[in-house]
Design a protein around this motif. Sequence first.
Motif, PDB file in Angstrom:
ATOM      1  N   VAL A 194    -141.666 -57.137  40.545  1.00  0.00           N
ATOM      2  CA  VAL A 194    -141.243 -57.813  39.237  1.00  0.00           C
ATOM      3  C   VAL A 194    -141.498 -59.540  39.542  1.00  0.00           C
ATOM      4  O   VAL A 194    -141.503 -60.101  40.596  1.00  0.00           O
ATOM      5  N   VAL A 195    -141.340 -60.119  38.505  1.00  0.00           N
ATOM      6  CA  VAL A 195    -141.320 -61.555  38.395  1.00  0.00           C
ATOM      7  C   VAL A 195    -140.038 -62.424  38.403  1.00  0.00           C
ATOM      8  O   VAL A 195    -139.984 -63.474  38.912  1.00  0.00           O
ATOM      9  N   ALA A 196    -139.001 -61.640  37.812  1.00  0.00           N
ATOM     10  CA  ALA A 196    -137.683 -61.869  37.816  1.00  0.00           C
ATOM     11  C   ALA A 196    -136.803 -60.791  37.615  1.00  0.00           C
ATOM     12  O   ALA A 196    -137.223 -59.649  36.895  1.00  0.00           O
ATOM     13  N   GLY A 197    -135.597 -61.222  37.637  1.00  0.00           N
ATOM     14  CA  GLY A 197    -134.486 -59.956  37.514  1.00  0.00           C
ATOM     15  C   GLY A 197    -133.231 -60.664  36.943  1.00  0.00           C
ATOM     16  O   GLY A 197    -133.248 -62.005  36.528  1.00  0.00           O
ATOM     17  N   ALA A 198    -132.567 -59.865  36.337  1.00  0.00           N
ATOM     18  CA  ALA A 198    -131.216 -60.151  35.580  1.00  0.00           C
ATOM     19  C   ALA A 198    -130.166 -59.110  35.674  1.00  0.00           C
ATOM     20  O   ALA A 198    -130.486 -58.173  35.787  1.00  0.00           O
ATOM     21  N   PHE A 199    -128.818 -59.702  35.570  1.00  0.00           N
ATOM     22  CA  PHE A 199    -127.765 -58.370  35.461  1.00  0.00           C
ATOM     23  C   PHE A 199    -126.690 -59.168  34.490  1.00  0.00           C
ATOM     24  O   PHE A 199    -126.583 -60.438  34.445  1.00  0.00           O
ATOM     25  N   ALA A 200    -125.663 -58.324  33.977  1.00  0.00           N
ATOM     26  CA  ALA A 200    -124.789 -58.724  33.227  1.00  0.00           C
ATOM     27  C   ALA A 200    -123.647 -57.655  33.855  1.00  0.00           C
ATOM     28  O   ALA A 200    -123.654 -56.647  34.237  1.00  0.00           O
ATOM     29  N   HIS A 201    -122.444 -58.328  33.825  1.00  0.00           N
ATOM     30  CA  HIS A 201    -121.102 -57.637  34.425  1.00  0.00           C
ATOM     31  C   HIS A 201    -121.494 -56.621  35.134  1.00  0.00           C
ATOM     32  O   HIS A 201    -121.400 -55.113  35.274  1.00  0.00           O
ATOM     33  N   PRO A 202    -121.737 -57.027  36.456  1.00  0.00           N
ATOM     34  CA  PRO A 202    -122.354 -55.994  37.729  1.00  0.00           C
ATOM     35  C   PRO A 202    -121.328 -55.197  38.309  1.00  0.00           C
ATOM     36  O   PRO A 202    -119.868 -55.548  38.303  1.00  0.00           O
ATOM     37  N   ALA A 203    -121.624 -53.922  38.893  1.00  0.00           N
ATOM     38  CA  ALA A 203    -120.965 -53.265  39.885  1.00  0.00           C
ATOM     39  C   ALA A 203    -121.867 -52.781  41.086  1.00  0.00           C
ATOM     40  O   ALA A 203    -123.066 -52.616  40.725  1.00  0.00           O
ATOM     41  N   GLY A 204    -121.176 -52.849  42.185  1.00  0.00           N
ATOM     42  CA  GLY A 204    -121.902 -52.204  43.204  1.00  0.00           C
ATOM     43  C   GLY A 204    -122.726 -52.986  44.010  1.00  0.00           C
ATOM     44  O   GLY A 204    -123.704 -52.594  44.541  1.00  0.00           O
ATOM     45  N   LEU A 205    -122.345 -54.501  43.916  1.00  0.00           N
ATOM     46  CA  LEU A 205    -123.209 -55.371  44.671  1.00  0.00           C
ATOM     47  C   LEU A 205    -122.408 -55.773  45.879  1.00  0.00           C
ATOM     48  O   LEU A 205    -121.420 -55.952  46.010  1.00  0.00           O
ATOM     49  N   VAL A 206    -123.367 -56.242  46.997  1.00  0.00           N
ATOM     50  CA  VAL A 206    -122.972 -56.857  48.305  1.00  0.00           C
ATOM     51  C   VAL A 206    -123.553 -57.981  48.425  1.00  0.00           C
ATOM     52  O   VAL A 206    -124.688 -58.481  47.749  1.00  0.00           O
ATOM     53  N   GLU A 207    -123.115 -58.932  49.707  1.00  0.00           N
ATOM     54  CA  GLU A 207    -123.819 -60.104  49.901  1.00  0.00           C
ATOM     55  C   GLU A 207    -125.139 -60.048  49.997  1.00  0.00           C
ATOM     56  O   GLU A 207    -125.946 -60.921  49.517  1.00  0.00           O
ATOM     57  N   ALA A 208    -125.531 -59.015  50.662  1.00  0.00           N
ATOM     58  CA  ALA A 208    -127.168 -58.840  51.048  1.00  0.00           C
ATOM     59  C   ALA A 208    -127.885 -58.820  49.802  1.00  0.00           C
ATOM     60  O   ALA A 208    -129.091 -58.735  49.798  1.00  0.00           O
ATOM     61  N   HIS A 209    -127.382 -58.286  48.664  1.00  0.00           N
ATOM     62  CA  HIS A 209    -128.122 -58.218  47.440  1.00  0.00           C
ATOM     63  C   HIS A 209    -128.687 -59.668  46.941  1.00  0.00           C
ATOM     64  O   HIS A 209    -129.781 -59.699  46.467  1.00  0.00           O
ATOM     65  N   PHE A 210    -127.822 -60.642  47.416  1.00  0.00           N
ATOM     66  CA  PHE A 210    -128.139 -61.930  46.968  1.00  0.00           C
ATOM     67  C   PHE A 210    -129.036 -62.687  47.907  1.00  0.00           C
ATOM     68  O   PHE A 210    -129.663 -63.337  47.882  1.00  0.00           O
ATOM     69  N   SER A 211    -128.533 -62.464  49.251  1.00  0.00           N
ATOM     70  CA  SER A 211    -129.409 -62.999  50.490  1.00  0.00           C
ATOM     71  C   SER A 211    -130.892 -62.621  50.401  1.00  0.00           C
ATOM     72  O   SER A 211    -131.666 -63.036  51.042  1.00  0.00           O
ATOM     73  N   ASN A 212    -131.005 -61.387  50.266  1.00  0.00           N
ATOM     74  CA  ASN A 212    -132.233 -60.752  50.243  1.00  0.00           C
ATOM     75  C   ASN A 212    -133.155 -61.020  48.935  1.00  0.00           C
ATOM     76  O   ASN A 212    -134.512 -60.962  48.893  1.00  0.00           O
ATOM     77  N   LEU A 213    -132.573 -61.834  47.834  1.00  0.00           N
ATOM     78  CA  LEU A 213    -133.404 -61.876  46.643  1.00  0.00           C
ATOM     79  C   LEU A 213    -134.721 -62.789  47.110  1.00  0.00           C
ATOM     80  O   LEU A 213    -134.443 -63.872  47.852  1.00  0.00           O
ATOM     81  N   THR A 214    -135.675 -62.522  46.423  1.00  0.00           N
ATOM     82  CA  THR A 214    -136.843 -63.400  46.453  1.00  0.00           C
ATOM     83  C   THR A 214    -137.209 -63.748  45.144  1.00  0.00           C
ATOM     84  O   THR A 214    -138.191 -64.564  45.060  1.00  0.00           O
ATOM     85  N   LYS A 215    -136.878 -63.312  43.901  1.00  0.00           N
ATOM     86  CA  LYS A 215    -137.190 -63.461  42.639  1.00  0.00           C
ATOM     87  C   LYS A 215    -136.196 -64.426  42.016  1.00  0.00           C
ATOM     88  O   LYS A 215    -135.120 -64.098  42.310  1.00  0.00           O
ATOM     89  N   PRO A 216    -136.549 -65.170  40.907  1.00  0.00           N
ATOM     90  CA  PRO A 216    -135.461 -65.723  40.001  1.00  0.00           C
ATOM     91  C   PRO A 216    -134.475 -64.685  39.499  1.00  0.00           C
ATOM     92  O   PRO A 216    -134.843 -63.719  39.161  1.00  0.00           O
TER      93      PRO A 216
END
Length: 278
Positions: A182-204
């Motif tokens: 994908v070229v970008a991602g988005a979320f609203a009112h999330p559930a089930g996320l951990v720190e690694a979801h953010f540290s692994n991120l490579t797209k906007p």
Amino acid sequence: MWSLKLPVLLTLLSAPFLSLASAIPDGTSPVLAGPITEHCIEGAKYAGEPVGTNVTIADVPTYLSEPTTPPSDDMTKVLLFFSDVYSPFYVNNQLLQDYFASEGFNVVGIDYFFGDPIQAHDGQPGFNMTAWFNKSREQAERALPGWIEAVRTKYGADAKYAAVGYCFGAPYALEISATDQVVAGAFAHPAGLVEAHFSNLTKPLLLSCAETDSSFPTANMRRAVDILATKKATYHLQVFSGVSHGFATRADPNDANAVWAKEESARSVVGWFNRFSK
């Protein structure tokens, strides 16, 4: 306003299941967006006539909503829609997907519940929420890789792909946003996320958040932003006052502030993806 009257306590499920093999956390990362709660099954149900169709992609039921007019720039844009616990076939989610299609996106919403969304168990005696949740995560884990591959085959390598996840669907938007799919991602009112979801991120990443959210409380949201800022990620955080978890899909139509927040969140998703789909 209404909520499902499920005769079961919501069990705290502290870690997401695997879904995209190359981008998933290893299960040891600290939780930032917690389990589904009673707020995940509260909100308004809308009236409206969806214009999309029910199709099957890679043997998975899928809601498909496509633009009614060809894009002016000949660019094919595809939005992967990862729904909340109500499934992409719930009228609120159908109407939201139709909105994205009206803005020029080919929207595909995977039904990783396979016809068994949370509302199918409203009032069911002895309903086991934990078993349903675990089953649904496992189904998503199995279905997503082949489904994503089939979607990319359908629209081609030259299309611009983006992903948005709501509540239950947020981990899938983050995991695919750690890949080149994908070229970008988005979320609203999330559930089930951990720190690694953010540290692994490579797209906007666009974070569309509620001021009050028991699944993604303010301190955890700030920690997520700290991780993104430290790694110099491209991101945008929006926090809507006076709303709670679920606002982007089930806002009270009699609450002007909630309606504005819901609509602005959707507009922001469109603007964010358009920015990176050129």
